[in-house]
Design a protein around this motif. Structure first.
Motif, PDB file in Angstrom:
ATOM      1  N   VAL A 146      81.029 144.873  56.685  1.00 29.31           N
ATOM      2  CA  VAL A 146      79.988 144.712  57.701  1.00 29.31           C
ATOM      3  C   VAL A 146      80.223 145.549  58.947  1.00 29.31           C
ATOM      4  N   HIS A 147      81.490 145.845  59.251  1.00 34.95           N
ATOM      5  CA  HIS A 147      81.793 146.668  60.426  1.00 34.95           C
ATOM      6  C   HIS A 147      82.978 147.581  60.129  1.00 34.95           C
ATOM      7  N   SER A 148      82.936 148.778  60.697  1.00 43.29           N
ATOM      8  CA  SER A 148      84.048 149.727  60.597  1.00 43.29           C
ATOM      9  C   SER A 148      84.231 150.392  61.941  1.00 43.29           C
ATOM     10  N   GLY A 149      85.470 150.777  62.241  1.00 42.57           N
ATOM     11  CA  GLY A 149      85.689 151.402  63.527  1.00 42.57           C
ATOM     12  C   GLY A 149      87.080 151.978  63.673  1.00 42.57           C
ATOM     13  N   VAL A 150      87.339 152.439  64.897  1.00 43.04           N
ATOM     14  CA  VAL A 150      88.630 153.015  65.258  1.00 43.04           C
ATOM     15  C   VAL A 150      89.117 152.346  66.539  1.00 43.04           C
ATOM     16  N   TYR A 151      90.375 151.915  66.509  1.00 43.82           N
ATOM     17  CA  TYR A 151      91.017 151.399  67.717  1.00 43.82           C
ATOM     18  C   TYR A 151      92.102 152.384  68.121  1.00 43.82           C
ATOM     19  N   GLU A 152      92.123 152.742  69.407  1.00 45.46           N
ATOM     20  CA  GLU A 152      93.102 153.704  69.902  1.00 45.46           C
ATOM     21  C   GLU A 152      93.704 153.175  71.196  1.00 45.46           C
ATOM     22  N   GLU A 153      95.003 153.335  71.344  1.00 48.99           N
ATOM     23  CA  GLU A 153      95.662 152.863  72.561  1.00 48.99           C
ATOM     24  C   GLU A 153      96.701 153.879  73.034  1.00 48.99           C
TER      25      GLU A 153
ATOM     26  N   TYR B  70      97.715 151.310  80.811  1.00 47.30           N
ATOM     27  CA  TYR B  70      97.338 151.641  79.442  1.00 47.30           C
ATOM     28  C   TYR B  70      95.846 151.911  79.360  1.00 47.30           C
ATOM     29  N   LYS B  71      95.460 152.470  78.231  1.00 49.02           N
ATOM     30  CA  LYS B  71      94.054 152.738  77.941  1.00 49.02           C
ATOM     31  C   LYS B  71      93.788 152.297  76.510  1.00 49.02           C
ATOM     32  N   ARG B  72      92.844 151.393  76.325  1.00 52.36           N
ATOM     33  CA  ARG B  72      92.500 150.869  75.007  1.00 52.36           C
ATOM     34  C   ARG B  72      91.054 151.233  74.698  1.00 52.36           C
ATOM     35  N   ILE B  73      90.854 151.833  73.529  1.00 48.74           N
ATOM     36  CA  ILE B  73      89.545 152.380  73.171  1.00 48.74           C
ATOM     37  C   ILE B  73      89.065 151.776  71.854  1.00 48.74           C
ATOM     38  N   TYR B  74      87.859 151.226  71.860  1.00 49.97           N
ATOM     39  CA  TYR B  74      87.197 150.773  70.633  1.00 49.97           C
ATOM     40  C   TYR B  74      85.986 151.674  70.391  1.00 49.97           C
ATOM     41  N   LYS B  75      85.890 152.221  69.170  1.00 49.73           N
ATOM     42  CA  LYS B  75      84.723 152.991  68.752  1.00 49.73           C
ATOM     43  C   LYS B  75      84.295 152.481  67.392  1.00 49.73           C
ATOM     44  N   SER B  76      83.176 151.781  67.341  1.00 50.97           N
ATOM     45  CA  SER B  76      82.699 151.221  66.080  1.00 50.97           C
ATOM     46  C   SER B  76      81.190 151.102  66.120  1.00 50.97           C
ATOM     47  N   ASP B  77      80.624 150.577  65.039  1.00 48.17           N
ATOM     48  CA  ASP B  77      79.177 150.420  64.971  1.00 48.17           C
ATOM     49  C   ASP B  77      78.667 149.302  65.872  1.00 48.17           C
ATOM     50  N   ASN B  78      79.570 148.405  66.354  1.00 46.19           N
ATOM     51  CA  ASN B  78      79.109 147.315  67.214  1.00 46.19           C
ATOM     52  C   ASN B  78      79.872 147.204  68.527  1.00 46.19           C
ATOM     53  N   LEU B  79      80.721 148.194  68.846  1.00 47.59           N
ATOM     54  CA  LEU B  79      81.432 148.190  70.120  1.00 47.59           C
ATOM     55  C   LEU B  79      81.910 149.596  70.451  1.00 47.59           C
ATOM     56  N   SER B  80      81.614 150.026  71.682  1.00 43.84           N
ATOM     57  CA  SER B  80      82.085 151.325  72.152  1.00 43.84           C
ATOM     58  C   SER B  80      82.467 151.185  73.623  1.00 43.84           C
TER      59      SER B  80
ATOM     60  N   GLN C 140      80.089 146.432  77.915  1.00 40.07           N
ATOM     61  CA  GLN C 140      80.791 145.523  78.826  1.00 40.07           C
ATOM     62  C   GLN C 140      81.158 144.182  78.201  1.00 40.07           C
ATOM     63  N   GLN C 141      80.877 143.998  76.906  1.00 39.89           N
ATOM     64  CA  GLN C 141      81.308 142.744  76.293  1.00 39.89           C
ATOM     65  C   GLN C 141      82.787 142.812  75.934  1.00 39.89           C
ATOM     66  N   TRP C 142      83.403 141.642  75.839  1.00 34.67           N
ATOM     67  CA  TRP C 142      84.808 141.579  75.448  1.00 34.67           C
ATOM     68  C   TRP C 142      84.917 141.712  73.942  1.00 34.67           C
ATOM     69  N   PRO C 143      85.974 142.328  73.447  1.00 35.00           N
ATOM     70  CA  PRO C 143      86.165 142.413  71.993  1.00 35.00           C
ATOM     71  C   PRO C 143      86.140 141.025  71.366  1.00 35.00           C
ATOM     72  N   ASP C 144      85.525 140.907  70.183  1.00 33.30           N
ATOM     73  CA  ASP C 144      85.464 139.609  69.515  1.00 33.30           C
ATOM     74  C   ASP C 144      86.790 139.336  68.793  1.00 33.30           C
ATOM     75  N   ARG C 145      86.832 138.213  68.094  1.00 29.69           N
ATOM     76  CA  ARG C 145      88.075 137.787  67.449  1.00 29.69           C
ATOM     77  C   ARG C 145      88.609 138.824  66.483  1.00 29.69           C
ATOM     78  N   ALA C 146      87.728 139.358  65.648  1.00 36.27           N
ATOM     79  CA  ALA C 146      88.177 140.342  64.662  1.00 36.27           C
ATOM     80  C   ALA C 146      88.681 141.609  65.338  1.00 36.27           C
ATOM     81  N   GLN C 147      87.983 142.065  66.369  1.00 34.36           N
ATOM     82  CA  GLN C 147      88.397 143.284  67.069  1.00 34.36           C
ATOM     83  C   GLN C 147      89.743 143.100  67.767  1.00 34.36           C
TER      84      GLN C 147
END
Length: 341
Positions: free
Chosen positions: A79-86, A94-104, A120-127
């Motif tokens: 249902v979702h795919s993405g990249v997490y980078e820190e 630190y710098k934390r980056i989420y790039k996915s179909d439902n969070l950027s 501006q939403q907070w990452p959900d449980r799975a993220q």
């Protein structure tokens, strides 16, 4: 080391099947736990193993990690795919980056607070779990209070793992536990919150620590997350400018957040009124969780109104792991569902 898989069986001799957990047995006991020869001091154990697995330490040299991930629903669909980078150079750098179909979005940690660029939403449980399973694999164990530990050897086929079970006085067939390669501290498997089972494969050493590059999480025996470390490296030169939030970033973020789901440490179940006990329903309750993890307020907002009070009374007894922003606790606005199935 063989590849571990949560499955009923495997076809390759190079893989080991760990049975899916789809049910649990509880044997209630009144007697208090007494320490035996297999007892483990959880505080000492956790400190030791967290220093040998993952990247959760202020003593490490600056590092950079890239993780790709896939999330699955109950039907097994991706249902979702993405990249997490820190990029990490300190607890407040630190710098934390989420790039996915439902969070950027990109979070910048600074001495003045946390700033956010993009969504501006907070990452959900799975993220959030994408990060914790690799960077901080003992994060759930660190929330458990009033538990005791014991050493247990588990055998899957002909493959042995040395495990630590984390239990209370009630005897549960599958309590929280963490399993390692025998004679060492290489984390290979965990049974965490709820029905989560995690296997850690493709282990490498990084700054003297074990880091799993291939991680799979199941929930009730079904695929939930698949994670892959694409890059892990030292930051040879820290450029302070890389950690400065741009003028368009929002922050510093406040001490009350919404849209997040703190991990419960203690729960209680509703005592439904007699008129509802034979029905199937769900009550949604809006809650505010204090900085100490206790529930400050609870108000039913949907479901059968005669069930509101039972859900509210139950939820007020819950205790949560404090939600931290740069190691400082924050209040949380969220929703909790009370179901009668």
């Amino acid at each position: 080391m063989k590849t571990l898989v949560v499955a009923t069986e495997v076809k390759s001799d190079a893989a080991v099947a760990i049975p899916p957990i789809t049910s649990v047995r509880v044997n209630l006991k009144n007697d208090k736990h007494s320490a035996g020869a297999d007892a483990v001091d959880l505080t000492t154990w956790l400190s030791k193993e967290a220093a040998l697995n993952g990247l959760q330490s202020i003593e490490l040299q600056p590092w950079h990690i890239v993780v790709t991930y896939d999330q699955f629903d109950n039907e097994g669909d991706n249902v979702h795919s993405g990249v997490y980078e820190e990029y990490w150079a300190g607890a407040k750098k630190y710098k934390r980056i989420y790039k996915s179909d439902n969070l950027s979005e990109t979070d910048y940690a600074t001495g003045k607070g946390l700033y956010r660029l993009g969504d501006q939403q907070w990452p959900d449980r799975a993220q959030l779990q994408v990060r914790s399973e690799i960077v901080d694999p003992f994060s759930y164990a660190a929330t458990l209070v009033g538990f005791h530990g014991r050493n247990v050897e588990r055998i899957f086929g002909d493959y042995k793992l040395q495990c630590v079970f984390i239990e209370k006085d009630s005897e549960i067939s599958n309590p929280t536990h963490y399993c390692f390669e025998p004679g060492g501290s290489v984390l290979r498997y965990s049974k965490g919150f709820g029905w989560f089972q995690t296997v850690y494969n493709d282990i490498v050493l990084f700054q003297g620590r074990c880091l799993a590059q291939a991680v799979e999480v199941t929930d009730g025996g079904k695929p939930y997350l698949k994670l892959r470390v694409e890059k892990i490296e030292l930051i040879s030169h820290v450029d302070d400018a890389d950690f400065v939030p741009p003028p368009t970033a929002v922050g510093p973020l406040s001490d009350r957040v919404s849209g997040v789901h703190p991990a419960p440490i203690k729960m209680s179940f509703p005592q439904w009124p007699a008129s509802l006990r034979s029905q199937h329903f769900t009550v949604t309750t809006e809650v505010v969780i204090g900085k100490d993890g206790h529930v400050l307020s609870a108000h039913g907002v949907s479901g059968p109104p005669e069930g509101y009070k039972a859900c509210e009374d139950s939820v007020r007894k819950w205790l949560f792991k404090p939600y931290l922003i740069l190691d400082e606790p924050a209040e949380v606005e969220t929703k909790i569902l009370c179901s009668n199935n």
